[in-house]
Design a protein around this motif. Sequence first.
Motif, short mmCIF file in Angstrom:
data_model
loop_
_atom_site.label_atom_id
_atom_site.label_comp_id
_atom_site.label_asym_id
_atom_site.label_seq_id
_atom_site.Cartn_x
_atom_site.Cartn_y
_atom_site.Cartn_z
N VAL A 30 -12.54 -4.52 9.75
CA VAL A 30 -11.14 -4.59 10.15
C VAL A 30 -11.03 -4.03 11.56
N ASN A 31 -10.56 -4.85 12.47
CA ASN A 31 -10.49 -4.45 13.88
C ASN A 31 -9.21 -3.65 14.13
N ILE A 32 -9.28 -2.36 13.82
CA ILE A 32 -8.13 -1.46 13.98
C ILE A 32 -7.70 -1.41 15.44
N TRP A 33 -8.67 -1.44 16.34
CA TRP A 33 -8.38 -1.41 17.78
C TRP A 33 -7.54 -2.62 18.18
N ALA A 34 -7.90 -3.79 17.67
CA ALA A 34 -7.15 -5.02 18.00
C ALA A 34 -5.74 -4.98 17.43
N ILE A 35 -5.58 -4.46 16.22
CA ILE A 35 -4.26 -4.37 15.60
C ILE A 35 -3.35 -3.45 16.43
N GLY A 36 -3.91 -2.35 16.91
CA GLY A 36 -3.13 -1.40 17.69
C GLY A 36 -2.73 -1.91 19.06
N VAL B 207 -16.98 -11.21 8.11
CA VAL B 207 -15.61 -11.64 8.32
C VAL B 207 -14.86 -10.49 9.00
N VAL B 208 -14.00 -10.84 9.95
CA VAL B 208 -13.26 -9.84 10.72
C VAL B 208 -11.76 -10.09 10.57
N ALA B 209 -11.02 -9.03 10.18
CA ALA B 209 -9.56 -9.09 10.08
C ALA B 209 -8.97 -8.41 11.29
N SER B 210 -8.04 -9.09 11.98
CA SER B 210 -7.55 -8.58 13.26
C SER B 210 -6.04 -8.44 13.36
N THR B 211 -5.32 -8.60 12.25
CA THR B 211 -3.87 -8.42 12.24
C THR B 211 -3.48 -7.58 11.03
N PRO B 212 -2.28 -6.99 11.03
CA PRO B 212 -1.85 -6.21 9.86
C PRO B 212 -1.86 -7.02 8.57
N ALA B 213 -1.41 -8.28 8.62
CA ALA B 213 -1.37 -9.11 7.41
C ALA B 213 -2.77 -9.39 6.89
N GLU C 135 0.25 -1.79 10.20
CA GLU C 135 0.34 -1.84 11.65
C GLU C 135 -0.40 -0.65 12.28
N LEU C 136 -0.57 0.42 11.50
CA LEU C 136 -1.20 1.64 12.00
C LEU C 136 -2.08 2.23 10.90
N ILE C 137 -3.36 1.86 10.92
CA ILE C 137 -4.29 2.34 9.89
C ILE C 137 -5.53 2.97 10.54
N ALA D 216 -4.46 -8.13 3.31
CA ALA D 216 -5.06 -9.07 2.35
C ALA D 216 -6.40 -8.56 1.83
N PHE D 217 -7.19 -7.96 2.71
CA PHE D 217 -8.51 -7.47 2.31
C PHE D 217 -8.45 -6.08 1.69
N LEU D 218 -7.74 -5.15 2.35
CA LEU D 218 -7.80 -3.73 1.97
C LEU D 218 -6.82 -3.35 0.87
N LYS D 219 -5.88 -4.23 0.56
CA LYS D 219 -4.94 -3.94 -0.53
C LYS D 219 -5.09 -4.95 -1.65
N THR D 220 -4.89 -6.23 -1.34
CA THR D 220 -4.98 -7.26 -2.38
C THR D 220 -6.39 -7.36 -2.96
N LEU D 221 -7.40 -7.31 -2.10
CA LEU D 221 -8.80 -7.47 -2.55
C LEU D 221 -9.59 -6.17 -2.41
N ASP D 222 -8.90 -5.05 -2.50
CA ASP D 222 -9.53 -3.75 -2.29
C ASP D 222 -10.73 -3.52 -3.20
N GLN D 223 -10.59 -3.86 -4.48
CA GLN D 223 -11.67 -3.61 -5.43
C GLN D 223 -12.91 -4.44 -5.10
N ASN D 224 -12.70 -5.69 -4.71
CA ASN D 224 -13.84 -6.56 -4.38
C ASN D 224 -14.59 -6.07 -3.14
#
Length: 467
Positions: free
Chosen positions: A396-402, A80-86, A435-437, A90-98
């Motif tokens: 997480v596509n940091i490049w796409a978010i930036g 799964v790929v996340a490409s926006t700040p939101a 927005e900047l990670i 969702a993955f790196l904060k809300t579901l960080d432990q998982n």
Amino acid sequence: MDSLLLLKEIATSILIFLITRLSIQTFLKSYRQKLPPGPKGWPVVGALPLMGSMPHVTLAKMAKKYGPIMYLKMGTNNMVVASTPAAARAFLKTLDQNFSNRPSNAGATHLAYDARDMVFAHYGSRWKLLRKLSNLHMLGGKALDDWAQIRDEEMGHMLGAMYDCNKRDEAVVVAEMLTYSMANMIGQVILSRRVFETKGSESNEFKDMVVELMTVAGYFNIGDFIPFLAKLDLQGIERGMKKLHKKFDALLTSMIEEHVASSHKRKGKPDFLDMVMAHHSENSDGEELSLTNIKALLLNLFTAGTDTSSSIIEWSLAEMLKKPSIMKKAHEEMDQVIGRDRRLKESDIPKLPYFQAICKETYRKHPSTPLNLPRISSEPCQVNGYYIPENTRLNVNIWAIGRDPDVWNNPLEFMPERFLSGKNAKIDPRGNDFELIPFGAGRRICAGTRILSLFHLVHYILGLFHF
């Protein structure tokens, strides 16, 4: 020979059949669940052939079609790929432990001592010990303050080496100078000595090794996604990793042996490796570290600490050279705050907002790990109404978010001014503002976030420009 060939064909056919059957079973199991949208891909190999030479760019284009959360079948693996700040939040904060673990791959196995390091280790007591020791004695705020003088000394050495090149009418290769300086800075903290006394063949060879490691570690290795092909090493990636690992292991072993032999010289003044060796045990039981754990940790610190730092500084310099107006404004700010009679001090940096904005803008446009390091889900979960199966890789596509036009105005333009006013002025690149990670976020955020942050990178960039 014909019989042997026939047996190989039969074995291959059986393997393909089993993989296909497993894929169908997995699909049927989650059929009633709503997976995120994504490309269908090919039988067996999935979306692997679609990735191209720059997967972060390919995945950013796909996200425009399929949305901020995409699901791809990569060989036998779910991804799964996340490409926006939101989506990232969702993955790196809300579901960080998982998503606190890393998936196994060739890089972890052949380069990082079978994932016994801090970057790829399973999230558990030994990882926590490695992280704790690194933060307490090297990468944490107090530790960084304690070795501020070392950073200043190495800046002086680097500027001196540049001056010597100029006197000899030799070209200054910035990448080599930065690696030489960063390696010595880290060496002084870890080993109480400079790794390279002078810039030359040894430091250049080390730089080449670091660049090669970071490059091969970022490859999409077919064997990581189709396990039965791993032993065939069709791309030759694993052979290269094993060869490179031998070079690094010999270097790290030599460093540790020399350090142990000189321990009597540091009575009362322990360095980072002394602190780590205090937790060394041959059995590596409980919260003890084996010699392999220690070598793997040193590999992390020397390679990531030199390559990521030097690459981001190179990008900053390149962008300023492309836009003389930015360089001029940076010079004017330095002249006003520092003058021309002395070298930069780290205490000057809070007074240099434009240069801090240049660093943030470089992180935005040129993150050193465009797809971040992958994570993997420990159990099934729901994200934004989508079902994410167990053992699903997360990128997480940091490049796409930036470079997202919905997040940034004129995202392809290098404009430090965007961080000088409005809501962007408060953005911090250390994992809280999605927005900047550039270092990721959550519990597996890059351990060197502080050393790679604005404060210390600005020191090096300004040092290059001031004289």
